[in-house]
Design an enzyme around this catalytic site. Structure first.
Site, mmCIF file in Angstrom:
data_model
loop_
_atom_site.group_PDB
_atom_site.id
_atom_site.type_symbol
_atom_site.label_atom_id
_atom_site.label_comp_id
_atom_site.label_asym_id
_atom_site.label_seq_id
_atom_site.Cartn_x
_atom_site.Cartn_y
_atom_site.Cartn_z
ATOM 1 N N ASP A 243 0.882 -1.156 0.000
ATOM 2 C CA ASP A 243 0.000 0.000 0.000
ATOM 3 C C ASP A 243 0.924 1.212 0.000
ATOM 4 O O ASP A 243 2.116 1.103 0.301
ATOM 5 C CB ASP A 243 -0.932 -0.030 1.228
ATOM 6 C CG ASP A 243 -2.128 0.877 1.021
ATOM 7 O OD1 ASP A 243 -3.148 0.670 1.688
ATOM 8 O OD2 ASP A 243 -2.052 1.778 0.162
HETATM 9 C C1 GLC Z 1 -4.226 4.371 -0.186
HETATM 10 C C2 GLC Z 1 -5.155 3.195 -0.015
HETATM 11 C C3 GLC Z 1 -5.112 2.217 -1.146
HETATM 12 C C4 GLC Z 1 -4.868 2.974 -2.437
HETATM 13 C C5 GLC Z 1 -3.472 3.555 -2.381
HETATM 14 C C6 GLC Z 1 -3.158 4.418 -3.602
HETATM 15 O O1 GLC Z 1 -3.637 4.699 1.010
HETATM 16 O O2 GLC Z 1 -5.083 2.476 1.214
HETATM 17 O O3 GLC Z 1 -6.364 1.534 -1.171
HETATM 18 O O4 GLC Z 1 -5.004 2.105 -3.548
HETATM 19 O O5 GLC Z 1 -3.253 4.306 -1.196
HETATM 20 O O6 GLC Z 1 -3.954 5.556 -3.619
#
Ligand code: GLC
Length: 742
Positions: free
Chosen positions: A262
């Site tokens: 993430d």
């Molecule tokens: C965010 C989210 C994830 C997302 C990523 C990119 O923090 O937790 O679901 O795809 O970052 O935006």
């Protein structure tokens, strides 16, 4: 002349060799063979280059070998508008408006896997058109508490429903050569402290409740990507966790895709190298890169890792495994010349959005048959901020720049033009903002009137109306249904309870439509004849809601989660703050230990165990017709391999065509461990004309009889008696049949 002949001869002999493509570029070769060849050709620097981000949403290809950069994008409900290379703000493109599809809770509420296939296909086409090789979705974390900020992005409380609904979404997207990236693996079931929470959970609950959706996504969906979650499990961050990523995902489930962090979820180079992370995105590198621009060289899997290999601290064993997986992703996507071009905002995609939305809307209550509306010549008062507020902007990373969003009020106005007189009253003021990362709704919802004035206006207008339809619920602002925070209470915000009670007191044809991704308290339920769960429905919200309210669509949605009366009925909220949101370790604001003390008893499993009657049960949903589920029988009252086939008749006993969802729950009558009273193990949606009967065939296997045996660390089906309960809601099981597993 002779020389010319010799030259021609040489050319003739060597032509095939020159014309022979290198193996990695030869699409007639198998992907694994191409990977082997490409890996041999890559330098250390090129290998390092493909395993970490180079911009907010892209990672490098291998230009020297003709492999393009790799592009990802959010989100599960639509393709996010482009941000600048290294900024979270809008790139200001004029070609990145999209179709906002309904939130995945709505998709789950259709209980129709064919809707998932349509959904994944349409979203995959939008991604292709936008040049995205991987969509960061679907999200499938389990709905453990109605306060969960991102529950709207997920598929509810039940692992089996989630498993059935996630697979077609992945398959139909990946058929187009666009990778799914299933998230957030795992145990990311609340938001407030998502970066700090260390989840403590029994192996049974992990295996039986929180992992099955991911297991199905990998084993059946063959997902090409999976996103590690921010939180911690057994004191390792889930973006580089030796148990969840190495032992379970890659060794036990044989996942051959790429584990993506993430954004900002990687925290340690050694763990990132050894514990299953393959592509690092969004890292702040412990502050080294926080707010620094283009700090991609600082990433854990970037220069420091390369240097450590050069210094002999690591062989290239782990690196080569990561690169193999990334190359496999490339050959499945960017290097796949069979990929179609994709479409953006096509009528087919809007049709999919409408279909999923209409089929996911749940009719919770309809006393006196207030619905469907009989609108001819009637005065209809529409009330509530959620009748006009755009919901496709906000909520966190799933926020979108929709090409259009039809509000509930506009949907009703369009559908009832020339038929009814429609008036509007604000009713309450909730969140008047409307922007995320620079995408704005353009709405000016400002209203300085006092709450009592707003209620008074609605009540006065309601007295003169034939129908009142109140659109309330939550929205995508902080502490509502929004990433990064959880709700602080289960009650409706902004004084809506007072509004609803006051309006219902003066109009007996009041309909309440709740727009949310979570359950809310409904203390006024007995005073409101008709209640509809409207979800975040995306671009075609108003069209779908109007279609259901006027009866063009016979509602067939079923709840993907239990609708509790209040938090006291929720397992996660029955064991103090240690169970939710957790207790800070050693009193420091560093790690917060959250123990899932309810164990496997999530949702209806909990309310069954505690003999709680929730407001609306898991799997509940009404329609404008009635059904009879009867005559359940099996082929064999005894099974030795665990496989069972069931037959049940469904009859449309009403006067309108409609669909019902037949649900099968299994009970293990005697077992050596405590097991839930019943568990969903099969379902099927069936459409019937009035008076028609269809025999539905349902099947379960040995896994459906099994629990996770913590002694042997494996699934176990104990011989003995089982009961299959069948009906069209978890609290409307009208048939049962016993059988024995030997
Ligand atoms: C965010 C989210 C994830 C997302 C990523 C990119 O923090 O937790 O679901 O795809 O970052 O935006």
């Amino acid at each position: 002349m002779r020389h010319l002949n010799v030259l021609n001869l040489v050319l003739l002999l060597t032509l095939p060799l020159c014309a022979q493509k290198p193996v990695y570029l030869d699409e007639t070769k198998g992907i694994e063979e191409r990977i082997d060849d490409a890996l041999k050709r890559m330098t250390l620097s090129e290998k390092i280059g493909v395993i970490h981000a180079q911009s907010k949403f892209s990672s490098a290809g291998v230009k020297r070998l003709g492999m393009p950069d790799f592009w990802t994008d959010d989100g599960p409900h639509g393709v996010r508008p482009d941000v600048l290379w290294d900024e979270w703000v809008q790139a200001g493109q004029t070609n990145d408006s999209c179709v906002a599809f309904p939130a995945l809770t709505c998709l789950a509420a259709t209980w129709n896997p064919s809707m998932s296939a349509l959904y994944g296909h349409a979203l995959g086409e939008e991604a292709l058109y936008r040049g995205k090789d991987m969509i960061l979705g679907p999200g499938i974390n389990i709905y453990r508490t109605p306060l969960g900020g991102r529950n709207f992005e997920y598929m509810g409380e039940d692992p089996y429903l989630t498993s059935r609904m996630v697979v077609p979404y992945i398959q139909s997207m990946q058929e187009l050569g666009v990778a799914s990236c299933v998230k957030h693996y795992c145990l990311n079931n609340d938001e407030e402290y998502r970066h700090n929470v260390n989840v403590i959970v029994s192996d049974r609950a992990l295996r039986e409740i929180y992992l099955p959706g991911f297991e199905a996504a990998v084993k059946e969906g063959k997902a090409w990507g999976l996103m590690g979650a921010y939180n911690i499990y057994k004191d390792e961050h889930n973006c580089h966790n030796s148990i969840t990523l190495k032992k379970i995902l890659k060794e036990e489930w044989d996942f051959d895709g790429v584990v993506v962090s993430d954004w900002g979820g990687a925290h340690d180079m050694d763990q990132a190298v050894k514990n299953g992370l393959d592509m690092e995105f969004g890292t702040w590198t412990d502050g080294l890169a926080l707010n620094a621009s283009n700090a991609y060289d600082n990433y854990h899997l970037s220069k420091s890792y390369q240097k450590a290999i050069e210094q002999g601290r690591y062989s290239t064993k782990e690196l080569d495994d990561k690169v193999r997986r990334v190359l496999r992703l490339f050959f499945r996507t960017t290097m796949n010349k069979q990929r179609p071009y994709g479409f953006l905002c096509s009528e087919e995609h809007y049709a999919t959005a409408r279909k999923v939305a209409s089929e996911g809307i749940v009719l919770l209550q309809n006393e006196g048959g207030v619905l469907p509306l009989k609108p001819q010549g009637k005065k209809i008062l529409v009330v509530g901020e959620n009748a006009i507020k755009m919901m496709t902007v906000g909520g966190g990373s799933s926020s979108l720049k929709a090409q259009h969003e039809i509000s509930p009020l506009d949907g009703l106005k369009q559908r009832l033009a020339g038929i009814s007189e429609i008036d509007y009253a604000r009713g309450y003021v909730g969140d008047v903002t409307g922007n995320y990362d620079g995408v704005t709704t353009g709405q000016n919802l400002k209203d300085d009137r006092k709450p009592e004035q707003l209620v008074e206006e609605a009540v006065e207008k309601a007295k003169a109306a034939d129908y009142v339809i109140i659109f309330g619920g939550l929205n995508k602002s902080d502490y509502q249904d929004c990433e990064g925070h959880d709700r602080k209470a289960m009650e409706l915000p902004y004084g809506q309870d007072e509004l609803i009670k006051s309006v219902a007191a003066v109009n007996s044809n009041t309909v309440y439509v709740n727009i949310s991704g979570n359950a809310v308290c409904m203390p006024w339920r007995k005073q409101v004849p008709a209640i509809v769960q409207g979800w975040f429905l995306g671009s075609e919200a108003g069209t779908a809601l109007a279609s259901v309210l006027v009866g063009d669509t016979n509602p067939s949605g079923r709840l993907p989660f239990t609708w509790y009366n209040n938090l006291d009925e929720v397992g996660a909220h029955s064991f103090g703050e240690a169970a939710f949101p957790g207790i800070w370790r050693d009193g420091k604001k560093d790690i917060i230990d959250e123990e899932y003390k309810e164990g496997i008893y999530v949702g209806y499993r909990w309310t069954d165990k505690q003999k709680i009657k929730p407001l609306f049960a898991f799997g509940h949903g009404l329609g404008y017709t009635t059904f009879k589920v009867s005559n359940l029988r099996t082929e064999n009252p005894v099974t030795t391999d665990g496989n069972m086939t069931y037959y049940v008749d469904v009859t449309n006993t009403g006067d309108m065509e409609g669909s019902d969802v037949v649900q099968l729950y299994l009970t293990d009558v005697e077992s050596s461990v405590d097991r839930p009273a019943k568990e969903l193990k099969a379902f099927a949606k069936v459409s019937l004309k009035p008076g028609d009967t269809k025999t539905i065939v349902l099947k379960t296997d040995k896994r459906a009889l099994s629990f996770w045996d913590e002694g042997t660390n494996d699934w176990k089906a104990e011989p003995g008696e089982f009961v299959a309960h069948v009906g069209d809601a978890s609290d409307r099981l009208t048939c049962k049949v016993k059988f024995t597993f030997k």
